[in-house]
Design an enzyme around this catalytic site. Structure first.
Site, mmCIF file in Angstrom:
data_model
loop_
_atom_site.group_PDB
_atom_site.id
_atom_site.type_symbol
_atom_site.label_atom_id
_atom_site.label_comp_id
_atom_site.label_asym_id
_atom_site.label_seq_id
_atom_site.Cartn_x
_atom_site.Cartn_y
_atom_site.Cartn_z
ATOM 1 N N ASP A 350 1.285 -36.334 -5.261
ATOM 2 C CA ASP A 350 1.609 -35.234 -4.371
ATOM 3 C C ASP A 350 3.127 -35.145 -4.256
ATOM 4 O OD1 ASP A 350 1.088 -33.163 -2.588
ATOM 5 O OD2 ASP A 350 1.243 -34.494 -0.864
ATOM 6 N N ASP A 646 -1.235 -38.254 0.137
ATOM 7 C CA ASP A 646 -1.239 -38.686 1.532
ATOM 8 C C ASP A 646 -2.044 -37.784 2.452
ATOM 9 O OD1 ASP A 646 0.355 -36.478 1.534
ATOM 10 O OD2 ASP A 646 2.164 -37.460 2.243
ATOM 11 N N ASP A 650 -6.189 -34.649 -0.497
ATOM 12 C CA ASP A 650 -6.120 -35.523 -1.666
ATOM 13 C C ASP A 650 -7.351 -36.423 -1.798
ATOM 14 O OD1 ASP A 650 -3.538 -34.648 -2.403
ATOM 15 O OD2 ASP A 650 -2.641 -35.968 -0.920
#
Length: 912
Positions: A350, A646, A650
């Site tokens: 990410d 995070d 996800d």
């Protein structure tokens, strides 16, 4: 694929609507009246109490359903291994043959391995439970025209919910009123900044989740403003519910190491069983032994040949790797995950909070006359605000008072921001919106102190006019100050006629991934005390600031190290593609950065996506469904994939990946529980250490396997060769079990202390499909097995031929096998000659060998052990001298093999 816009229907809607394809409802297009009719609710008074109770009864509570696996089943599953099956059969057979000591020893090995695996699984988190906990809150709802506070679990579709700053959004909702409403959706969409929400319908036929500005979703949070929304989905039908379903549907995949070990174990098991059957039939034909003796000999061969220590030693090597990773701020939740990072060739990560700091900072300022750079990081290593930095023009320091426009811009930044600085816990911290925080920090950097605001009136930001304004007394004048969208503010200023010039400036800023805020002002009469938004115009443009969520400096270094190690780093984010590509270029993510968006991915079927997936290294505007499809497409192309993230969004991809890595500080609990490992300090650079440790662990496991197999096979070959030659067995069954037991307790663990070899990060990831052993490894296993077993049988036959008792020959053969293991250990420890500067590098190996020799002294010279294991007192020459010479022969032969292997054969044949 996750249905991004599935919604729960009332019991009066027909079945055809239940099968609605993704986005078919298009709730963002509906006006208030249509929305109220669809959900049979009143936009003023809400549902009646009776209707709400009825819908709660029909549709259930607004909470997740969690399926839990029983602990007993978890424990039983630990026995699902081919090696365990065969050992269990051997334990049962020896039990019925009344050889209870043999049966107990084998059974203890089986149970110990099961306990190790079970404990590790129990320590793993449950992501679904964490998602369920995120929904528990209280909210205000309008029912029968009254404002009531209810448990979020009691909300139903059609409820009219009041949202205020600080509220957790309890369900998916379509807004019908929004007053300066901003919602932080980063955990769901990956967007850095709170999203401005509106109530008006949107005409677009297709909209990504992050662009549905009149929708709010469960698990997000209201940061400012207020609003009302009609609940469209609850519980499992919400976006977070779809994520839960995705997590639940993702089947846990064995790691590459476990797949390799399972394949090796199955192959060995089949080979040993086949050999046992053939040996038994051959023994029956030869009639050398009685049937019970032959059966015990065959069982002894099976138990001796079976590397039952392999699961335990592998677990210990992995556990040691886990402890090493903990020291490096990496928390590993499952043992095999340690090694998996060493095999990955793609790290998906990410952007926000992982590659970037999630800390907004002004880096560029453009005025009508100049373009400035603002140096400094904005925040220090502890997350506190850092005021270091300077204003530069063409690389030279510049006094901000020298440019009139710039002086106005800095003052407007300080006067219009609502973010505040306060000193706490030994550092400066900001409270407020990230964008305002960037402007507050800019003012503090330039002026050296906090702004003093003599506010007369303020106009909050409104999506209808896309700017905010403040009327204040400044330097003896009453000034109207405006900040907001550059396109909007520009039209209200004296620069409105020079749109082309400013469009070029803005393109340059957006090309760097900067968010642009325009700042303007107007000196007004001192009698003006209110702001009329519709009357604002004729402003003077002070300039524009470019704000970026800066990349982490350590992330750039880590990416370069991973690239050198043959690992590709790819960014998956919910952010705008321009911003994502700008960050990717700053981080030097790849030689050529190429991006694809979530909607473009949605337009591809799975086959097309698989064919194109390797062409891209930036995936922007990605939804949870996109992330999951990306990981699956990469795995379909035979990549070993790591996913780093995070946010809640996800979670499915973290679980689907071969190894999921979550952030420990800024990561959501859902992400941490779905992941296989957690970076405790949120430092992406820790992944490099994890990859290095993963490769180190694999090397030590591979050495352990290369050690266990030939030494185990040597024990089995002693039995096989004796039967084929029609000789008495040199080793008793209890002696073979002793060898297995002391090896399991001592020497097989020597490799866990081996340090990593040089160049471990300069080679590419290992090829998982090539398995654990190369052809040269297999050849080495064969000749070392024959060498050790041949030395044991030859020495036994020599002693018995010259008239010594069988028990003396058997005791000597026992020590030959042990010393063959000891000297072979020195050969396998590393790729260097045994006599080199690395000889004493692993001091624990010498302590372990010392313990093993003490145990051998006990079995040979202690009377009670002599009776159990059929040993006897022997002199030094027969008991120790000949075994040491045999061990030296093993070492010399294997060292010659190592020299040939690494000098002449390794480049062509050894798989990395």
């Amino acid at each position: 694929m996750i249905d991004e816009n599935a919604h729960r229907l009332t019991d009066t809607e027909d079945a055809e609507q239940d099968q609605m394809p993704p986005d078919a409802a298009k709730l963002w297009q509906l006006d208030e009246a249509t929305l109220a009719a669809k959900y049979k609710t009143d936009p003023e008074n809400g549902l009646s109490l009776d209707e709400a109770a009825n819908r709660l009864y029909l549709n259930g509570r607004n909470e997740m359903e969690i399926k839990r696996q029983s602990r007993l089943l978890q424990f039983i599953k630990q026995f699902n291994n081919s090696i365990i099956y065969i050992l269990a059969a051997a334990a049962v057979m020896t039990f019925f043959m009344q050889r209870y000591s043999d049966s107990i020893v084998i059974g203890l090995v089986i149970i110990a391995n099961a306990i190790i695996g079970y404990v590790q699984e129990r320590q793993a988190g449950n992501a679904l439970e964490r998602i369920r906990e995120m929904l528990i809150s209280k909210n205000f709802v309008i029912r029968d025209g009254q404002k009531l506070e209810v448990d979020a679990r009691d909300l139903v579709v059609g409820d009219l919910v009041n949202l205020e700053a600080g509220d957790a959004v309890p369900a998916d909702m379509r807004l019908i009123a929004a007053d300066n409403l901003n919602v932080q959706e980063s955990t769901l969409t990956g967007e850095t900044n709170p999203i401005e929400k509106i109530e008006e319908p949107l005409k677009d036929a297709q909209l990504a989740l992050a662009d549905r500005r009149n929708m709010v979703y469960a698990s997000t949070a209201v940061t400012s403003g207020s609003g009302y929304g009609v609940v469209t989905d609850t519980a499992g039908a919400t976006e977070i519910g779809h994520i839960q379903q995705s997590v639940g549907e993702v089947k846990e995949k064995p790691t590459p190491l476990m797949r390799n070990l399972n394949s090796l174990g199955f192959g060995l098991s089949i080979a040993i069983v086949v050999a046992a059957v053939l040996l038994f039939l051959l023994g029956m034909v030869m009639d050398t032994y009685s049937l019970p003796t032959l059966l015990i000999a065959v069982i002894t061969m099976v138990v001796g040949s079976m590397p039952e220590g392999l699961p335990a030693s592998t677990s210990v090597v992995l556990a040691m790797g886990t402890r090493q990773m903990t020291k490096k701020n990496v928390i590993v939740k499952s043992l095999p995950a340690v090694e998996t990072l060493g095999a990955v060739d793609i790290v998906n990560t990410d952007k926000t909070g992982t590659l970037t700091k999630n800390e907004m900072t002004v880096t560029k300022i453009v005025t009508p006359n100049h373009a400035f750079d603002v140096t400094g990081v904005g925040y220090d290593d502890n997350g506190g605000v850092n005021f270091d930095g300077a204003l530069t023009l063409n690389g030279q320091a510049y006094d901000w008072h020298q440019d009139n426009h710039l002086e106005w811009l800095v003052n407007i930044a300080g006067q219009t921001t609502d973010a505040q600085l306060h000193f706490e816990n030994g550092k400066w911290e900001l409270t407020g919106e990230p964008t305002d925080g960037a402007l507050t920090t800019l003012y503090r950097k330039m002026a050296g102190h906090d702004p003093e605001v003599a506010e007369i009136d303020s106009l909050p930001f409104d999506s209808a006019f896309r700017f905010s304004a403040r009327l204040a007394d400044l330097n003896g004048q009453r000034v109207l100050m405006v900040k907001g969208s550059p396109a909007t503010v520009l039209r209200l200023t004296d620069q409105a006629g020079d749109e082309h010039h400013w469009a070029t400036k803005m393109k340059t800023l957006t090309g760097d991934g900067l968010r642009i805020v325009a700042l303007a002002y107007q000196v007004v009469d001192s009698t003006v005390d209110t702001i009329d938004a519709k009357a604002i115009g004729g402003l003077t443009l002070a300039g524009m600031v470019g704000i970026i969520d800066p990349p982490r400096e350590e992330a750039a270094t880590a990416i370069q190290e991973l690239r050198q190690a043959g690992v590709q780093v790819k960014m998956i984010t919910g952010d705008h593609p321009d911003t994502a590509m700008a960050i990717a270029n700053k981080l030097n993510l790849a030689p050529t950065v190429k991006a694809i968006t979530g909607p473009e991915i949605d337009a591809l079927d799975d086959t097309q996506l698989q064919a194109q997936i390797d062409d891209y290294n930036v995936f922007a505007r990605a939804t949870p469904a996109n992330k999951l499809r990306i990981v699956r497409a990469q795995q379909a192309n035979d990549h070993v994939v790591s996913m780093t993230g995070d946010g809640v969004n996800d979670a499915p991809a973290l679980k689907q990946a071969d190894i999921g890595v979550a952030m420990g500080i800024k990561g959501t609990e859902v992400a941490k529980e779905s992941a296989d490992m957690v970076l405790a300090d949120d430092d992406f650079a820790d992944i490099v250490a994890a990859v290095r440790e993963g490769r180190h662990v694999f090397d030590n496991i591979r050495k352990t396997i290369r050690f266990l197999l030939p030494t185990s096979f040597a024990e089995g070959l002693v039995v096989i060769i004796s039967i084929l030659m029609g000789h008495d067995l040199p080793l008793y069954p209890t002696q073979l079990l002793w060898i297995n037991m002391v090896s399991a307790l001592t020497i097989q663990f020597a490799f866990i202390f081996e340090p990593p070899e040089a160049g471990i990060m300069s080679r590419g990831p290992r090829k998982v499909k090539d398995g654990l052993l190369s052809k040269l490894d297999s050849f080495e296993i064969v000749y070392v097995s024959l060498l050790i077993s041949g030395l044991g049988i030859f020495a036994y036959d020599y002693l018995t031929t010259i008239g010594l008792p069988n028990v003396v020959g058997s005791t000597m053969s026992l020590n030959i096998i042990i010393f063959g293991k000891i000297f072979y250990l020195f050969n396998l420890r590393n790729d260097y000659p045994v006599i080199s500067k690395y000889f004493f590098q692993n001091k624990m190996a010498f302590y372990i060998i010392g313990i093993l020799i003490l145990l051998q002294l006990g079995i040979i010279y202690l009377p009670f052990m002599q009776s159990i294991f059929h040993t006897t007192n022997v002199n030094f020459w027969y008991g120790w001298g000949i075994p040491i010479i045999a061990g030296i022969i093993v070492l010399v032969v294997t060292e010659i093999g190592k020299f040939i292997r690494f000098r002449f054969l390794k480049p062509a044949t050894v798989t990395e």
